[in-house]
Design a protein around this motif. Sequence first.
Motif, PDB file in Angstrom:
ATOM      1  N   GLY A  70     -25.560  43.693  41.576  1.00 15.93           N
ATOM      2  CA  GLY A  70     -26.000  44.893  42.269  1.00 15.93           C
ATOM      3  C   GLY A  70     -26.299  44.681  43.735  1.00 15.93           C
ATOM      4  N   GLY A  71     -26.197  43.456  44.234  1.00 18.59           N
ATOM      5  CA  GLY A  71     -26.515  43.195  45.625  1.00 18.59           C
ATOM      6  C   GLY A  71     -25.272  42.888  46.423  1.00 18.59           C
ATOM      7  N   VAL A  72     -25.433  42.686  47.711  1.00 11.91           N
ATOM      8  CA  VAL A  72     -24.334  42.373  48.609  1.00 11.91           C
ATOM      9  C   VAL A  72     -24.658  41.074  49.312  1.00 11.91           C
ATOM     10  N   GLY A  73     -23.735  40.128  49.266  1.00  9.87           N
ATOM     11  CA  GLY A  73     -23.949  38.851  49.901  1.00  9.87           C
ATOM     12  C   GLY A  73     -23.851  38.967  51.412  1.00  9.87           C
ATOM     13  N   PRO A  74     -24.093  37.881  52.112  1.00  8.27           N
ATOM     14  CA  PRO A  74     -24.062  37.910  53.574  1.00  8.27           C
ATOM     15  C   PRO A  74     -22.644  38.053  54.102  1.00  8.27           C
ATOM     16  N   GLY A  75     -22.455  38.944  55.055  1.00 14.06           N
ATOM     17  CA  GLY A  75     -21.159  39.096  55.716  1.00 14.06           C
ATOM     18  C   GLY A  75     -20.132  39.775  54.847  1.00 14.06           C
ATOM     19  N   THR A  76     -18.887  39.781  55.341  1.00 16.89           N
ATOM     20  CA  THR A  76     -17.767  40.383  54.620  1.00 16.89           C
ATOM     21  C   THR A  76     -17.276  39.402  53.565  1.00 16.89           C
ATOM     22  N   HIS A  77     -17.170  39.856  52.323  1.00 15.50           N
ATOM     23  CA  HIS A  77     -16.774  38.931  51.267  1.00 15.50           C
ATOM     24  C   HIS A  77     -16.302  39.707  50.040  1.00 15.50           C
ATOM     25  N   VAL A 134      -3.172  40.608  43.630  1.00 16.80           N
ATOM     26  CA  VAL A 134      -3.764  41.930  43.821  1.00 16.80           C
ATOM     27  C   VAL A 134      -4.036  42.117  45.306  1.00 16.80           C
ATOM     28  N   GLU A 135      -3.565  43.208  45.851  1.00 22.38           N
ATOM     29  CA  GLU A 135      -3.788  43.498  47.274  1.00 22.38           C
ATOM     30  C   GLU A 135      -5.023  44.375  47.431  1.00 22.38           C
ATOM     31  N   PHE A 136      -5.834  44.086  48.455  1.00 22.59           N
ATOM     32  CA  PHE A 136      -7.044  44.872  48.685  1.00 22.59           C
ATOM     33  C   PHE A 136      -7.345  44.912  50.185  1.00 22.59           C
ATOM     34  N   ALA A 137      -8.112  45.904  50.564  1.00 21.52           N
ATOM     35  CA  ALA A 137      -8.559  46.050  51.946  1.00 21.52           C
ATOM     36  C   ALA A 137     -10.082  46.016  51.971  1.00 21.52           C
ATOM     37  N   VAL A 138     -10.648  45.360  52.980  1.00 23.62           N
ATOM     38  CA  VAL A 138     -12.095  45.245  53.084  1.00 23.62           C
ATOM     39  C   VAL A 138     -12.514  45.524  54.529  1.00 23.62           C
ATOM     40  N   ARG A 139     -13.612  46.273  54.691  1.00 27.34           N
ATOM     41  CA  ARG A 139     -14.133  46.577  56.020  1.00 27.34           C
ATOM     42  C   ARG A 139     -15.188  45.555  56.423  1.00 27.34           C
ATOM     43  N   GLU A 140     -15.529  45.537  57.678  1.00 26.88           N
ATOM     44  CA  GLU A 140     -16.530  44.612  58.197  1.00 26.88           C
ATOM     45  C   GLU A 140     -17.863  44.831  57.482  1.00 26.88           C
ATOM     46  N   GLY A 141     -18.439  43.738  56.967  1.00 27.37           N
ATOM     47  CA  GLY A 141     -19.717  43.805  56.282  1.00 27.37           C
ATOM     48  C   GLY A 141     -19.649  44.333  54.859  1.00 27.37           C
ATOM     49  N   GLU A 142     -18.451  44.603  54.337  1.00 23.43           N
ATOM     50  CA  GLU A 142     -18.308  45.185  53.007  1.00 23.43           C
ATOM     51  C   GLU A 142     -18.148  44.089  51.951  1.00 23.43           C
ATOM     52  N   CYS A 143     -18.580  44.407  50.724  1.00 19.70           N
ATOM     53  CA  CYS A 143     -18.373  43.532  49.563  1.00 19.70           C
ATOM     54  C   CYS A 143     -17.435  44.243  48.601  1.00 19.70           C
ATOM     55  N   VAL A 144     -16.319  43.614  48.274  1.00 18.42           N
ATOM     56  CA  VAL A 144     -15.377  44.167  47.302  1.00 18.42           C
ATOM     57  C   VAL A 144     -15.494  43.343  46.027  1.00 18.42           C
ATOM     58  N   ARG A 145     -15.676  44.026  44.906  1.00 21.66           N
ATOM     59  CA  ARG A 145     -15.947  43.333  43.644  1.00 21.66           C
ATOM     60  C   ARG A 145     -14.711  43.315  42.740  1.00 21.66           C
TER      61      ARG A 145
END
Length: 427
Positions: free
Chosen positions: A319-326, A383-394
Amino acid sequence: MDDLPPKSLRKVHPMVRKMNEKRATKALGLFVLISFLFSWVLFFFGDLWLEPMFAQRCETAAAKLSVLIGHTLAMLGPALAALLLWRFVRKEEPPAWEWSRPKYYLWAALAMLAMWTVPGGIGLLFGDSIVSPIPEYVWIAIAVELAFGWISGMGEETGWCAYLLTLLAPKAGKTRAAVISGALRGLWHWPVLVSPVILQVALGERTPLELAGAGVVIALQLTLGNILFGSVLGWIWYRTESIPLVGWTHYWHNLTRDVTIMLLVGYGSGLWAASWSGLIPMILGIALLDRMRRSENLGWRQVVGLSKGQRTKGAAEPGGVGPGTHIALTRHPEFADMMQAYKVLIDGVEAASIRDGESIAVPVSAGTHTLHLTMDWCRCRPVEFAVREGECVRFECGNHLGGWRVIFAPVYLTLLSGRYMWIRRIE
């Protein structure tokens, strides 16, 4: 007093928690002591004294029936221990007597017939033969088991399921409770198989060293076999909490096995029939134990006590978000590859590894990337994915060999090695 939170929400004082754990440990120790002492005395009394005595007198019927009756009485040991502990130690009522649904009894009967009687019949095609003529004591033994065998089934499962699983599951979890109960169940049966070896030592046919070796091997075989068999009965107990159902299932298992063996000479001499009877409970036990483990989100290393946590260093908290984009990646615990780590590749470059039941966080840069896994020559579709700055993709991942599908391992390790694993995004 009205402002106090409900008991379920109150924080338990460490001292109180420690006292509860001590009580549970004491209850477990007393259960093992009482059930083993009561049953082992009867096992050894029948197998090492009564049977040899009647055999020396050439009273075959009396020898066979004394063992059967002794084992039937010995199987009441777990129930006796459970009832004493419920009454005098834990001071609580035993589980309610729930009959459960009639169709479950039918399914249990069909399963046990498929496990023993059907392979026994097929064994006739491979050289086995029906006893002819059938000795009178065989019919007496079958009648005794028909009339009183259900008491033995109830006796065992009142202890192993109704008492022991109920005691252990709140602290150890359902999967570990099933493993512990199954291991104890296996060791409890040890005198049944080791008694013939003891007699051979007493007659000078084997050495004490051979007895020691046989005793260890028998203990290991019984432990593994009963963990799997106990997982089947444990799974039924967790779903129904019905003492009659698990007891009757155990009784029907013993009845179909013993009647089939008693009426056939050399049952199982046909390789196919013997393998089938041994393979069915193993596959079923593994599948149901795996289902319990997955329902608790446990890795196999955790089940056997090799690992205490599910997350490794650097794992993203639930349920949390780690540091930075990951990206946060969770691997489903599976029996297949439980000791193997999967390589995690971002844009074709190895970025991390993930083990059975773990969750990890992998830093990435903002933009579009591809994610896939490899293990030796096996891999999954990228699998292709896009991630924004500071976002966590699960994401979550695993392999296609969960539960009973493990039987398709040869196909996935060869023809479908490129689809051996899978990844999907968690929205």
